[in-house]
Design an enzyme around this catalytic site. Sequence first.
Site, mmCIF file in Angstrom:
data_model
loop_
_atom_site.group_PDB
_atom_site.id
_atom_site.type_symbol
_atom_site.label_atom_id
_atom_site.label_comp_id
_atom_site.label_asym_id
_atom_site.label_seq_id
_atom_site.Cartn_x
_atom_site.Cartn_y
_atom_site.Cartn_z
ATOM 1 N N GLY A 1 0.785 -1.235 0.000
ATOM 2 C CA GLY A 1 0.000 0.000 0.000
ATOM 3 C C GLY A 1 0.819 1.288 0.000
ATOM 4 N N ASP B 1 1.176 3.713 4.420
ATOM 5 C CA ASP B 1 0.025 4.436 3.866
ATOM 6 C C ASP B 1 -1.020 4.710 4.934
ATOM 7 O OD1 ASP B 1 -0.329 1.711 4.062
ATOM 8 O OD2 ASP B 1 -1.542 1.516 2.264
ATOM 9 N N ASP C 1 -3.853 1.740 11.319
ATOM 10 C CA ASP C 1 -5.186 1.405 11.810
ATOM 11 C C ASP C 1 -5.035 1.007 13.274
ATOM 12 O OD1 ASP C 1 -7.742 0.492 12.173
ATOM 13 O OD2 ASP C 1 -7.863 -0.651 10.328
ATOM 14 N N LYS D 1 -6.111 6.230 10.977
ATOM 15 C CA LYS D 1 -7.561 6.009 11.080
ATOM 16 C C LYS D 1 -8.024 6.272 12.506
ATOM 17 C CE LYS D 1 -9.927 2.900 8.240
ATOM 18 N NZ LYS D 1 -10.504 1.610 7.867
ATOM 19 N N PHE E 1 -14.555 2.697 4.942
ATOM 20 C CA PHE E 1 -13.861 1.801 4.012
ATOM 21 C C PHE E 1 -13.237 2.650 2.910
ATOM 22 C CE2 PHE E 1 -14.081 -2.928 3.559
ATOM 23 C CZ PHE E 1 -12.905 -2.992 2.824
ATOM 24 N N ARG F 1 -6.032 0.570 -6.016
ATOM 25 C CA ARG F 1 -4.779 1.182 -5.531
ATOM 26 C C ARG F 1 -4.347 2.326 -6.443
ATOM 27 N NH1 ARG F 1 -2.391 -2.191 -1.517
ATOM 28 N NH2 ARG F 1 -2.638 -4.415 -1.836
HETATM 29 C C1 PRP Z 1 -2.429 -2.179 5.598
HETATM 30 C C2 PRP Z 1 -1.508 -0.963 5.722
HETATM 31 C C3 PRP Z 1 -0.706 -1.293 6.939
HETATM 32 C C4 PRP Z 1 -1.676 -2.058 7.800
HETATM 33 C C5 PRP Z 1 -2.256 -1.137 8.810
HETATM 34 O O1 PRP Z 1 -1.729 -3.159 4.919
HETATM 35 O O2 PRP Z 1 -0.703 -0.798 4.580
HETATM 36 O O3 PRP Z 1 0.423 -2.071 6.630
HETATM 37 O O4 PRP Z 1 -2.711 -2.569 6.959
HETATM 38 O O5 PRP Z 1 -3.066 -1.837 9.715
HETATM 39 P P1 PRP Z 1 -2.707 -1.939 11.264
HETATM 40 O O6 PRP Z 1 -2.299 -0.570 11.741
HETATM 41 O O7 PRP Z 1 -4.033 -2.380 11.865
HETATM 42 O O8 PRP Z 1 -1.633 -2.960 11.459
HETATM 43 P P2 PRP Z 1 -2.414 -4.473 4.306
HETATM 44 O O9 PRP Z 1 -2.227 -5.614 5.281
HETATM 45 O O10 PRP Z 1 -3.817 -4.166 3.884
HETATM 46 O O11 PRP Z 1 -1.480 -4.766 3.040
HETATM 47 P P3 PRP Z 1 -1.194 -3.867 1.732
HETATM 48 O O12 PRP Z 1 -0.300 -2.725 2.173
HETATM 49 O O13 PRP Z 1 -0.507 -4.808 0.805
HETATM 50 O O14 PRP Z 1 -2.535 -3.373 1.206
#
Ligand code: PRP
Length: 183
Positions: free
Chosen positions: A46, A102, A105, A133, A155, A168
């Site tokens: 991401g 990116d 959460d 977030k 979302f 993306r």
């Molecule tokens: C998303 C984002 C972070 C993570 C954040 O990655 O890029 O790495 O989730 O969530 P958290 O704070 O609850 O740990 P994702 O696992 O969706 O993979 P991607 O970057 O390949 O989309």
Amino acid sequence: MEQLHPDVKEVLLSEEDIRSIVERMGEQISADYADRNPLVVAVLRGAVVFTADLMRAIKCPLAVDFMAVSSYGEGVKSSGVVRIVKDLDTKIEGRDVIIVEDILDSGLTLSYLVDLLKGRNPASIEVAAFLVKDVPGNTPAVSPRYVGTHVPDAFIVGYGLDYAERYRNLPYIGVLKPAVYQK
Ligand code: PRP
């Protein structure tokens, strides 16, 4: 103005909004890291879009490397254990490291990564998160030094963020229509 993607309900951050946020973050990092040649670590996948913009907004010398992580599934994600799918190619001992994400959460991915990389004795380690977030009652496990902006618990897709690997490449951050993920 570009046509809105039919699966997107509304735009949260336009291309213009994104540009000015990235510009500001780049100025902050450039001021803090002048002459330090930091290693920018992008977390795949991401963060790729944000990283590509942010590194061009940073005016001091830097290097870039990539890591890929994956959680084993929801249960494990909540425990904060992530699997390293691709490790850095760069030795970080004595380096100033900036991890670029990116979105933050729960913060568990970053918390795990910061601890892992700290164990390799970098000179310093900081986090630059484009989005944080805001989830009521949830305090992220990591406080990034550099934050782009806060977003509500919706979302969201675009600018690197996906739903099932789609969206993306949207140049803005948008809120997905519920019908798309309730199918
Ligand atoms: C998303 C984002 C972070 C993570 C954040 O990655 O890029 O790495 O989730 O969530 P958290 O704070 O609850 O740990 P994702 O696992 O969706 O993979 P991607 O970057 O390949 O989309």
